[in-house]
Design a protein around this motif. Structure first.
Motif, PDB file in Angstrom:
ATOM      1  N   GLU A  66       0.595  -1.120   0.037  1.00 25.11           N
ATOM      2  CA  GLU A  66       0.096   0.135  -0.040  1.00 25.11           C
ATOM      3  C   GLU A  66       0.579   1.204  -0.012  1.00 25.11           C
ATOM      4  N   ASP A  67       1.993   1.210   0.667  1.00 23.11           N
ATOM      5  CA  ASP A  67       2.822   2.463   0.715  1.00 23.11           C
ATOM      6  C   ASP A  67       4.052   2.548  -0.254  1.00 23.11           C
ATOM      7  N   ALA A  68       3.928   1.595  -1.180  1.00 18.21           N
ATOM      8  CA  ALA A  68       5.062   1.615  -2.283  1.00 18.21           C
ATOM      9  C   ALA A  68       5.242   2.915  -2.947  1.00 18.21           C
ATOM     10  N   ARG A  69       6.485   3.417  -2.976  1.00 21.78           N
ATOM     11  CA  ARG A  69       6.784   4.864  -3.367  1.00 21.78           C
ATOM     12  C   ARG A  69       7.625   5.037  -4.356  1.00 21.78           C
ATOM     13  N   VAL A  70       8.500   4.152  -4.507  1.00 20.77           N
ATOM     14  CA  VAL A  70       9.714   3.921  -5.564  1.00 20.77           C
ATOM     15  C   VAL A  70       9.335   3.217  -6.865  1.00 20.77           C
ATOM     16  N   LEU A  71       9.260   3.640  -7.907  1.00 16.14           N
ATOM     17  CA  LEU A  71       8.948   3.009  -9.218  1.00 16.14           C
ATOM     18  C   LEU A  71      10.302   2.966 -10.005  1.00 16.14           C
ATOM     19  N   GLY A  72      10.506   1.647 -10.416  1.00 15.38           N
ATOM     20  CA  GLY A  72      11.636   1.523 -11.253  1.00 15.38           C
ATOM     21  C   GLY A  72      11.232   0.874 -12.700  1.00 15.38           C
ATOM     22  N   LEU A  73      11.668   1.698 -13.651  1.00 13.97           N
ATOM     23  CA  LEU A  73      11.204   1.378 -15.042  1.00 13.97           C
ATOM     24  C   LEU A  73      12.482   0.867 -15.984  1.00 13.97           C
ATOM     25  N   VAL A  74      12.398   0.038 -16.318  1.00 20.87           N
ATOM     26  CA  VAL A  74      13.455  -0.661 -17.366  1.00 20.87           C
ATOM     27  C   VAL A  74      12.656  -0.583 -18.877  1.00 20.87           C
ATOM     28  N   GLY A  75      13.322   0.855 -19.485  1.00 21.50           N
ATOM     29  CA  GLY A  75      12.655   1.158 -20.603  1.00 21.50           C
ATOM     30  C   GLY A  75      11.972   2.700 -20.446  1.00 21.50           C
ATOM     31  N   ALA A  76      12.172   3.437 -21.652  1.00 23.44           N
ATOM     32  CA  ALA A  76      11.588   4.511 -21.257  1.00 23.44           C
ATOM     33  C   ALA A  76      10.942   5.232 -22.664  1.00 23.44           C
ATOM     34  N   GLY A  77      10.441   4.325 -23.195  1.00 23.93           N
ATOM     35  CA  GLY A  77       9.663   4.489 -24.616  1.00 23.93           C
ATOM     36  C   GLY A  77       8.023   4.932 -24.281  1.00 23.93           C
ATOM     37  N   ALA A  78       7.354   4.438 -25.353  1.00 27.51           N
ATOM     38  CA  ALA A  78       5.976   4.999 -25.366  1.00 27.51           C
ATOM     39  C   ALA A  78       5.129   4.693 -24.405  1.00 27.51           C
ATOM     40  N   LEU A  79       5.535   3.533 -23.746  1.00 27.33           N
ATOM     41  CA  LEU A  79       4.739   3.010 -22.525  1.00 27.33           C
ATOM     42  C   LEU A  79       5.098   3.755 -20.992  1.00 27.33           C
ATOM     43  N   ALA A  80       6.248   4.340 -21.240  1.00 31.06           N
ATOM     44  CA  ALA A  80       6.583   4.633 -19.688  1.00 31.06           C
ATOM     45  C   ALA A  80       5.937   5.703 -19.151  1.00 31.06           C
ATOM     46  N   LEU A  81       5.826   6.851 -19.678  1.00 28.43           N
ATOM     47  CA  LEU A  81       4.804   7.945 -19.290  1.00 28.43           C
ATOM     48  C   LEU A  81       3.672   7.314 -18.894  1.00 28.43           C
ATOM     49  N   GLU A  82       2.859   6.793 -19.734  1.00 32.71           N
ATOM     50  CA  GLU A  82       1.427   6.435 -19.360  1.00 32.71           C
ATOM     51  C   GLU A  82       1.578   5.365 -18.083  1.00 32.71           C
ATOM     52  N   HIS A  83       2.784   4.598 -17.867  1.00 36.51           N
ATOM     53  CA  HIS A  83       2.635   3.817 -16.607  1.00 36.51           C
ATOM     54  C   HIS A  83       2.756   4.588 -15.526  1.00 36.51           C
ATOM     55  N   VAL A  84       3.572   5.742 -15.491  1.00 31.56           N
ATOM     56  CA  VAL A  84       3.673   6.535 -14.293  1.00 31.56           C
ATOM     57  C   VAL A  84       2.569   7.177 -14.075  1.00 31.56           C
ATOM     58  N   ARG A  85       1.793   7.842 -15.095  1.00 29.59           N
ATOM     59  CA  ARG A  85       0.536   8.381 -14.858  1.00 29.59           C
ATOM     60  C   ARG A  85      -0.288   7.444 -14.366  1.00 29.59           C
ATOM     61  N   ALA A  86      -0.596   6.011 -14.763  1.00 27.29           N
ATOM     62  CA  ALA A  86      -1.469   5.109 -14.336  1.00 27.29           C
ATOM     63  C   ALA A  86      -1.195   4.599 -12.780  1.00 27.29           C
ATOM     64  N   LEU A  87       0.119   4.526 -12.635  1.00 24.05           N
ATOM     65  CA  LEU A  87       0.362   3.740 -11.401  1.00 24.05           C
ATOM     66  C   LEU A  87       0.288   4.918 -10.095  1.00 24.05           C
ATOM     67  N   ALA A  88       0.483   6.117 -10.498  1.00 24.93           N
ATOM     68  CA  ALA A  88       0.483   7.049  -9.488  1.00 24.93           C
ATOM     69  C   ALA A  88      -0.899   7.243  -9.069  1.00 24.93           C
ATOM     70  N   GLU A  89      -1.897   6.686  -9.877  1.00 23.12           N
ATOM     71  CA  GLU A  89      -3.344   6.843  -9.407  1.00 23.12           C
ATOM     72  C   GLU A  89      -3.705   5.637  -8.352  1.00 23.12           C
ATOM     73  N   VAL A  90      -2.654   4.722  -8.111  1.00 27.57           N
ATOM     74  CA  VAL A  90      -3.169   3.691  -7.065  1.00 27.57           C
ATOM     75  C   VAL A  90      -2.060   3.584  -6.060  1.00 27.57           C
ATOM     76  N   ARG A  91      -0.894   4.324  -6.183  1.00 29.10           N
ATOM     77  CA  ARG A  91      -0.081   4.134  -5.072  1.00 29.10           C
ATOM     78  C   ARG A  91       0.796   5.719  -5.120  1.00 29.10           C
ATOM     79  N   PRO A  92       1.297   5.774  -3.922  1.00 25.41           N
ATOM     80  CA  PRO A  92       1.607   7.306  -3.465  1.00 25.41           C
ATOM     81  C   PRO A  92       3.143   7.461  -4.087  1.00 25.41           C
ATOM     82  N   LEU A  93       3.440   7.293  -5.164  1.00 24.57           N
ATOM     83  CA  LEU A  93       4.769   7.398  -5.764  1.00 24.57           C
ATOM     84  C   LEU A  93       5.487   8.814  -5.722  1.00 24.57           C
ATOM     85  N   GLU A  94       6.834   8.573  -5.232  1.00 20.96           N
ATOM     86  CA  GLU A  94       7.659   9.812  -5.013  1.00 20.96           C
ATOM     87  C   GLU A  94       8.876   9.728  -5.790  1.00 20.96           C
TER      88      GLU A  94
END
Length: 356
Positions: free
Chosen positions: A152-180
């Motif tokens: 529930e308190d996951a705050r650090v997101l690691g991305l392997v790859g920075a292509g077209a899916l990367a921004l959408e993943h940040v935006r979507a995951l920030a809806e469900v966890r308090p990313l920092e």
């Protein structure tokens, strides 16, 4: 967390009287381009919509056809991803063209088009460019898995790859966890810089850190997303820390492509979007099975059963969970229904009477 309850991604929007209709009085099919589809839904709406689609599949109020491949040779694979949604009242098929050689032509390696029809009459409803719905629903599927499997308190997101899916993943995951923090690795420094600029535009509250290796993106993270078209593993299970959640997303639906090694699958509790799809087209699963790292039983837990409460999500704080995402046509149909609804309401697209 309780099982999902039925929801819609937005209010019911009835077609206005001035929209063109056919001789039977039905709305004329819409052709929707990439620009027509941009900005019609928010990331949070798509996450909830995709979660409901997974629940509908588990509840058998939606149906997903087996994934098949048409190919003359490895240079080009064509995959019709077909499904029907009772909730949306639509059936649809997205034709995915996977053509790795397009990269040398300066073209996308994957291209797609989505066709939607009325599930009762079969009447055509819309033809959509596939790029926008694919990015949105792919990231939303990862967010649904993260909602049910990550701490529930996951705050650090690691991305392997920075292509077209990367921004959408940040935006979507920030809806469900308090990313920092977002730790991102890519082979191309320019791609990382472009990704960081987009995150600064859309989510200026997040800190983006470029790292020098996939391992550096994985070890400190609470959540990891692999977003590359890799053929050979970029991520090793030896790097996984207790309590990690991983979304394995990027490899094309080919049995000989994978992003994570057999140890990663063996160290994790694996959740798939569809058992039939995973055991037919997921190289991450099939190659791990072929190596003896896991058996087929390790890939028989579907996300829809977790969402509906039939199965438990995370079972212990130190458990490592992994969502193996190949992609479901049902998610395209469910999202396509709302995109078409909102396009009609805002006057987007071109109406074409295909029966004229």
């Amino acid at each position: 967390m309780s099982a999902v309850t039925p929801c819609r991604a937005g209010p019911d929007i009835a077609p206005t009287s001035d929209l063109p209709t056919d001789l039977a009085g039905a709305p004329v099919p819409l052709v929707l381009s990439r620009s027509d589809l941009t900005g019609l839904v928010t990331p949070g709406e798509v996450v909830d919509l995709v979660e409901q689609a997974f629940a509908d599949l588990a509840d058998r109020v939606a149906a997903q056809a087996p994934l098949t491949v048409a190919a003359l040779d490895p240079a080009a694979h064509f995959l019709p991803m077909t499904a029907v949604s009772g909730r949306a009242g639509l059936a649809g098929s997205k034709l995915l063209a996977d053509v790795p050689g397009n990269r040398d032509r300066g073209l996308p390696a994957q291209r797609s088009v989505l066709v939607l029809v009325d599930s009762v009459t079969g009447a055509p409803v819309a033809v959509l460019d596939g790029a926008v719905p694919t990015r949105l629903r792919t990231a939303a599927a990862s967010a649904v898995a993260t909602r049910w499997l990550a701490h529930e308190d996951a705050r650090v997101l690691g991305l392997v790859g920075a292509g077209a899916l990367a921004l959408e993943h940040v935006r979507a995951l920030a809806e469900v966890r308090p990313l920092e923090r977002v730790l991102v690795w890519s082979r191309t420094a320019e791609r990382v810089a472009a990704f960081a600029a987009l995150v600064a535009e859309h989510r200026p509250d997040l800190t983006v850190e470029a790292v020098g290796s996939p391992e550096a993106a994985v070890r400190p993270a609470d959540i990891v997303c692999t977003l590359t078209p890799a053929r050979d593993p970029l991520v090793q299970g030896a790097w996984f820390t207790p309590g990690l959640h991983v979304n394995v997303v990027g490899a094309p639906p080919r049995p000989d492509h994978r992003e994570v090694d057999g140890a990663a699958m063996a160290r994790s509790r694996v959740v798939v979007d569809s058992v039939a799809t995973a055991l037919h087209e997921s190289g991450d699963a099939l190659l791990a099975i072929a190596e003896g790292a896991i058996d087929t039983d390790a890939c028989r837990l579907e996300l829809g059963d977790v969402v509906t409460g039939r199965e438990t999500g995370r079972r212990a704080p130190d458990e490592v969970t992994l969502f193996d995402s190949v992609g479901l046509g049902l998610l395209d149909v469910a999202l396509g229904a709302v995109l078409v609804e909102r396009a009609r309401a805002t006057g987007r697209g071109v109406a074409v009477d295909l029966a004229a």
